[in-house]
Every structure is written in structure tokens, then in C-alpha cells.
Design a protein around this motif. Sequence first.
Motif, PDB file in Angstrom:
ATOM      1  N   GLY A   1       0.912  -1.295   0.324  1.00 41.33           N
ATOM      2  CA  GLY A   1      -0.379  -0.539   0.303  1.00 41.33           C
ATOM      3  C   GLY A   1       0.520   1.387  -0.267  1.00 41.33           C
ATOM      4  N   GLU A   2       1.998   1.200   0.833  1.00 37.94           N
ATOM      5  CA  GLU A   2       2.895   2.413   0.460  1.00 37.94           C
ATOM      6  C   GLU A   2       3.644   2.341  -1.054  1.00 37.94           C
ATOM      7  OE1 GLU A   2       6.601   1.874   3.407  1.00 37.94           O
ATOM      8  OE2 GLU A   2       4.667   1.022   4.461  1.00 37.94           O
TER       9      GLU A   2
ATOM     10  N   ALA B   1       0.968   5.265  -2.455  1.00 43.58           N
ATOM     11  CA  ALA B   1       0.951   5.942  -1.854  1.00 43.58           C
ATOM     12  C   ALA B   1       2.036   6.921  -1.933  1.00 43.58           C
ATOM     13  CB  ALA B   1       1.271   6.601  -0.238  1.00 43.58           C
ATOM     14  N   VAL B   2       3.287   6.715  -1.877  1.00 40.60           N
ATOM     15  CA  VAL B   2       5.288   7.055  -2.104  1.00 40.60           C
ATOM     16  C   VAL B   2       5.043   7.191  -4.172  1.00 40.60           C
ATOM     17  CG1 VAL B   2       7.710   7.009  -2.556  1.00 40.60           C
ATOM     18  CG2 VAL B   2       6.221   5.949  -0.859  1.00 40.60           C
TER      19      VAL B   2
ATOM     20  N   ALA C   1       2.671   8.698  -5.311  1.00 40.61           N
ATOM     21  CA  ALA C   1       1.657   9.101  -5.968  1.00 40.61           C
ATOM     22  C   ALA C   1       2.442  10.959  -5.418  1.00 40.61           C
ATOM     23  CB  ALA C   1       0.344   9.486  -5.358  1.00 40.61           C
ATOM     24  N   GLY C   2       3.232  10.544  -4.415  1.00 37.93           N
ATOM     25  CA  GLY C   2       4.191  11.907  -4.349  1.00 37.93           C
ATOM     26  C   GLY C   2       4.502  12.109  -5.015  1.00 37.93           C
TER      27      GLY C   2
ATOM     28  N   ASP D   1      -7.044  -0.426  -1.298  1.00 42.97           N
ATOM     29  CA  ASP D   1      -7.132   1.127  -0.161  1.00 42.97           C
ATOM     30  C   ASP D   1      -6.431   2.030  -0.657  1.00 42.97           C
ATOM     31  OD1 ASP D   1      -9.722   2.699   1.108  1.00 42.97           O
ATOM     32  OD2 ASP D   1      -7.697   3.203   1.767  1.00 42.97           O
ATOM     33  N   SER D   2      -5.053   1.918  -0.564  1.00 43.32           N
ATOM     34  CA  SER D   2      -3.591   3.465  -1.440  1.00 43.32           C
ATOM     35  C   SER D   2      -4.048   3.401  -3.284  1.00 43.32           C
ATOM     36  CB  SER D   2      -3.122   2.477  -0.748  1.00 43.32           C
ATOM     37  OG  SER D   2      -1.674   3.651  -1.046  1.00 43.32           O
TER      38      SER D   2
ATOM     39  N   ARG E   1      -6.825   2.745  -5.164  1.00 45.36           N
ATOM     40  CA  ARG E   1      -7.772   3.469  -5.100  1.00 45.36           C
ATOM     41  C   ARG E   1      -7.824   4.905  -4.907  1.00 45.36           C
ATOM     42  NH1 ARG E   1     -11.239   5.891  -2.067  1.00 45.36           N
ATOM     43  NH2 ARG E   1      -9.608   5.074  -0.418  1.00 45.36           N
ATOM     44  N   ASN E   2      -7.424   5.102  -3.607  1.00 44.24           N
ATOM     45  CA  ASN E   2      -6.777   7.213  -3.845  1.00 44.24           C
ATOM     46  C   ASN E   2      -6.792   7.369  -4.261  1.00 44.24           C
ATOM     47  OD1 ASN E   2      -5.370   8.979  -1.411  1.00 44.24           O
ATOM     48  ND2 ASN E   2      -6.931   8.633  -1.123  1.00 44.24           N
TER      49      ASN E   2
ATOM     50  N   ASP F   1      -9.302   8.581  -6.396  1.00 45.25           N
ATOM     51  CA  ASP F   1     -10.118   9.682  -5.251  1.00 45.25           C
ATOM     52  C   ASP F   1      -9.291  11.194  -6.612  1.00 45.25           C
ATOM     53  OD1 ASP F   1     -11.511   8.345  -3.866  1.00 45.25           O
ATOM     54  OD2 ASP F   1     -10.200   8.357  -2.495  1.00 45.25           O
ATOM     55  N   PHE F   2      -7.624  11.277  -6.600  1.00 44.14           N
ATOM     56  CA  PHE F   2      -6.992  11.863  -6.912  1.00 44.14           C
ATOM     57  C   PHE F   2      -6.172  11.629  -8.489  1.00 44.14           C
ATOM     58  CE2 PHE F   2      -6.276  12.141  -2.506  1.00 44.14           C
ATOM     59  CZ  PHE F   2      -6.639  13.452  -2.190  1.00 44.14           C
ATOM     60  N   GLY F   3      -6.603  10.507  -9.470  1.00 43.17           N
ATOM     61  CA  GLY F   3      -6.590  10.985 -10.883  1.00 43.17           C
ATOM     62  C   GLY F   3      -5.731  10.716 -11.368  1.00 43.17           C
ATOM     63  N   LEU F   4      -4.560  10.362 -10.319  1.00 49.97           N
ATOM     64  CA  LEU F   4      -2.916  10.288 -10.371  1.00 49.97           C
ATOM     65  C   LEU F   4      -2.905   8.949 -11.633  1.00 49.97           C
ATOM     66  CD1 LEU F   4      -1.968  11.194  -7.632  1.00 49.97           C
ATOM     67  CD2 LEU F   4      -2.224  12.435  -9.310  1.00 49.97           C
TER      68      LEU F   4
ATOM     69  N   ALA G   1      -6.409   7.227   2.296  1.00 47.56           N
ATOM     70  CA  ALA G   1      -6.108   5.853   2.499  1.00 47.56           C
ATOM     71  C   ALA G   1      -5.537   6.320   4.124  1.00 47.56           C
ATOM     72  CB  ALA G   1      -5.653   5.549   1.282  1.00 47.56           C
TER      73      ALA G   1
ATOM     74  N   GLU H   1      -1.929   6.334   4.477  1.00 49.07           N
ATOM     75  CA  GLU H   1      -0.766   6.895   4.016  1.00 49.07           C
ATOM     76  C   GLU H   1       0.049   7.729   4.019  1.00 49.07           C
ATOM     77  OE1 GLU H   1       0.132   4.010   2.557  1.00 49.07           O
ATOM     78  OE2 GLU H   1      -0.969   2.932   2.765  1.00 49.07           O
TER      79      GLU H   1
ATOM     80  N   LEU I   1       4.124   8.630   3.541  1.00 48.43           N
ATOM     81  CA  LEU I   1       4.000   7.852   2.094  1.00 48.43           C
ATOM     82  C   LEU I   1       4.253   8.892   1.391  1.00 48.43           C
ATOM     83  CD1 LEU I   1       5.919   5.672   3.168  1.00 48.43           C
ATOM     84  CD2 LEU I   1       3.355   5.258   4.234  1.00 48.43           C
ATOM     85  N   VAL I   2       2.630  10.063   1.060  1.00 47.74           N
ATOM     86  CA  VAL I   2       2.995  10.704  -0.012  1.00 47.74           C
ATOM     87  C   VAL I   2       3.419  11.665   0.500  1.00 47.74           C
ATOM     88  CG1 VAL I   2       0.982  12.688  -0.576  1.00 47.74           C
ATOM     89  CG2 VAL I   2       0.206  10.015   0.250  1.00 47.74           C
TER      90      VAL I   2
ATOM     91  N   GLY J   1       7.349  10.735  -0.965  1.00 50.33           N
ATOM     92  CA  GLY J   1       7.255  10.598  -2.074  1.00 50.33           C
ATOM     93  C   GLY J   1       7.832  12.210  -3.159  1.00 50.33           C
ATOM     94  N   ILE J   2       6.938  13.200  -2.357  1.00 52.86           N
ATOM     95  CA  ILE J   2       6.920  14.625  -2.694  1.00 52.86           C
ATOM     96  C   ILE J   2       8.518  15.335  -2.002  1.00 52.86           C
ATOM     97  CG2 ILE J   2       6.513  17.166  -2.023  1.00 52.86           C
ATOM     98  CD1 ILE J   2       3.617  15.683  -1.451  1.00 52.86           C
TER      99      ILE J   2
ATOM    100  N   PRO K   1      -9.161  15.430  -7.673  1.00 55.85           N
ATOM    101  CA  PRO K   1      -8.604  15.644  -9.413  1.00 55.85           C
ATOM    102  C   PRO K   1      -8.071  17.374  -9.567  1.00 55.85           C
ATOM    103  CG  PRO K   1      -9.793  13.883  -9.331  1.00 55.85           C
ATOM    104  CD  PRO K   1     -10.078  14.645  -8.052  1.00 55.85           C
TER     105      PRO K   1
END
Lengths: 160, 208
Positions: free
Chosen positions: A49-50, A53-54, A56-57, A79-80, A82-83, A87-90, B50, B53, B56-57, B60-61, B186
Motif C-alpha cells: 500500500g505504501e 502513496a510514495v 503519488a507523492g 485502498d491506497s 484506489r485513493n 480519488d486523486f486521478g493520478l 487511504a 498513507e 508516504l505521500v 514521495g514529495i 483530481p
Amino acid sequence: MFTGDEISAELCDLGVTHLVWLPDSALGAWEAALASCPSFDLVRICREGEAWAVAAGLFLGGARPLVLIQCTGLFDSGDSLRNAVHDFGLPLFAIIGYRNYLNPAAVDSAKTYTEPTLAAWQIPWRLIDSRDKLHLLRSHYSACCQAGEPGAVLIAEGRM
Amino acid sequence: MTQRMPLADSLHVLKSLREDADVVVATMGAAREWMKLGMHRLDFIYAPSAMGEAPLVGLGIALAQPWRRVFVCNGDGCLLMNLGCLVSITAAAPVNYTLLLFDNAVYEVTGGQATAADARVRRGGAVDYCNIARGCGFETVHDFSQLEVWQTHARRVLCERGPRFIRLAVEPVPGGEVPRSPGPPPARARDFAAALALPQPPTSPHSG
């Protein structure tokens, strides 16, 4: 099916800047090649899941990440995913090890649920089940990037 | 009785020290209260989320833009969802990264139920997040439960070498709800990425 050097060379050509990964017994053989490739950084995470998210960032920050996990981790990380993707459309992209795809005697259910899971999450994928299909990684990744959509390639694992 | 500070006041300290090029990623109760302090183009409200998480976001940034300071405002329930993130963060070890743990010992947005780490529901006392962070490899770890002490030391600790872990013992907000996304997610993601892409004067991730 592929060596780490072959995958590294592909990812280098694709312009990947960060590879976010959690190995399985097949992908793990690539570690030395992936870790030593000067074209991208290998980001090690503890649970799949990480990875989304990583990634995404990284994507938000202007990098070109790619997720590399096994299909069992795909199941765990829904879930990660999906988000980040819905959710964020990445438009995140993943290489996913397809556990036991090439092993007809396998008794676990990973094969049964991998493609339906990708379908449920609306992730377009391509299946690489022989060496001559490695080009699908490049073509699908490029198409997804151009369309701004998420995507994945499944790399078949098991005996050949 | 554990001493705790008001959540909004603890966030205001960060707000007062935030520089224009800094990124703030916030989730759950911290996100809800952070938005009330006024938004910045480099705020990333991680809602919908989520759960677990957000760190972790932020990681990444921080890896994509190592010249920026990245602050992640996380809750204790969120951290418990994904304690492994502490190991992932210290493995990558971005010096520009700060994880702020707003620890109220409860699942606030679901009605204030105790977490499994709360001293009230376990033997041996509350879980020691700072010791966990140290064990996971954070070299810079701080624990504040008094607002005045946090106010006094915040500028200094935010200049120490990262990645940093800062636990802030905060009071639950009665009736605190799930944070609402301040716009279509988005579109917010696109705007945030665009703001991150703007040229910024180089700043040291160690600067305060």
C-alpha cells in the motif's frame, strides 16, 4: 523470465526516475541491477500500500515513478491504489509479478484473482508471459503516459 | 493524567514557522484544523485518504523535490495503520522531511474510541511512539505535550537534521469530523502539482 539488467535497461529508456518496490522471490533476483542503475532511485517500502502513496507523492512532485510489486501485494494495497488513482486521478503505472502464472500445479488462488482485481480497479494491463513480449512494457507504459491514465503490466512468474 | 495541548494551537506553531516554499501534507483531524488556519498553494489536504498513507505521500514529495521542506501532519490512529512507514522513511532518509504525529490517543473522527495504543485499554501504559521512531532509525526525535514548550523549541527542532519525528500530545476535539476535501480531489492534485512545478529559489532543507 528476465534479468535485472534487462528490466533496468527498459526502465532507463522509459525515463523512470524512481522505482518503488517490494520484491517477491522472482522480482528479488533483480535487486542488484535495480539498485545499481544510475538512471533511477530504488525506493524500498515495507508493505505494498505504501508503494502507491510514495508513487503519488513522487508524481505530484514532478518525478516519473513506477511501482514494482507482486500480485499478492496488489490485493493488499487496494485502498491506497484506489485513493491515488481514482480519488486523486493520478496516472500511476506498475509492474506486477504474476505469481505462479506459469506453474500449472500451483494450488494457491493468486492466479485466480489477479486479473479480476485489476479489472475491478479499472487498471488497464498487458500480460507478459514470454520473453518475446517484453516490448509490451514499453508500448503500454508509453500509451498510458500519453493518455494520462494508469496502467500495469503483469509479468508471469513460475517455471517456464 | 497525560498533559496535552489544543490541536489548533499546536498547528498554529507550525503555521507561524512555515516558509513559502514549504509543503504541508495534512490528514484527518490535523487536516480539518489546518484548513481553518488558512490555505496555502503548497498545502496538500490528504482527504479523501487511504488511512495510514499520508506519511508516504509526503515521502514521495520529499524525494522528488529535495530542496523543499516537507511537513506531514499525521494522526496516531493513522500511524498505527502503517507503522512500517517509519522504516520506509528512514530507509530513504530525506533530510527535508518532518513527520509530525498529533497524538490524541483516540479515533477522533469516528467518535473518540480509544486506539489500541492508549494507556486506558492496555497493560503497561501507552505505546511510546518516540521510542518506536528511534528504533526505526529516526535520529531527530522530539516529544512535546506542553504548548509553551513546543512554541519555544519548534524553530530549533525544525532546523535539526532530517528526517525528523515530532510527537505532539494533543487534546481530542469533541465532535471532530472527518475533514472534507476543499475541492474536487483530481483538480486539487493538478493544482498542487502545478504549484510544485513553479520555479522556487533554492532553500536549504535545514533552514528554519
